[in-house]
Design an enzyme around this catalytic site. Structure first.
Site: not given
Length: 86
Positions: A15, A33
């Protein structure tokens, strides 16, 4: 555009690297996520810019990605920046 990345994509800085890549493109959206172990990338912007952004993320993080699913959509922009969502 929604893009789901599957593989070893959680717990590896995926990320944060995606946010770093986003700084080089005129896109807004988020990355997060998912409970099932995938990462969801949501990006808004000009179609060509969004596609190039997704391709760059896939290239830079290819060692972690086993499979990618992309769904494109059009409509009004809802995001003002690009960020990590919890």
């Amino acid at each position: 555009m929604n893009c789901w990345f599957e593989g070893h994509v959680q717990g590896v800085g995926f990320r944060y690297q995606t946010v770093s890549v986003a700084k080089g493109f005129e896109v807004t959206g988020n990355v997060r996520n998912l409970i099932d172990g995938r990462v969801l990338l949501y990006a808004e912007g000009a179609e060509a810019e969004v596609r190039e952004f997704q391709a760059e993320v896939a290239f830079e993080l290819q060692d972690y990605i086993r499979e990618t699913e992309i769904q494109t959509d059009s409509g009004a922009r809802a995001c003002q920046s690009f960020r990590i969502e919890q």
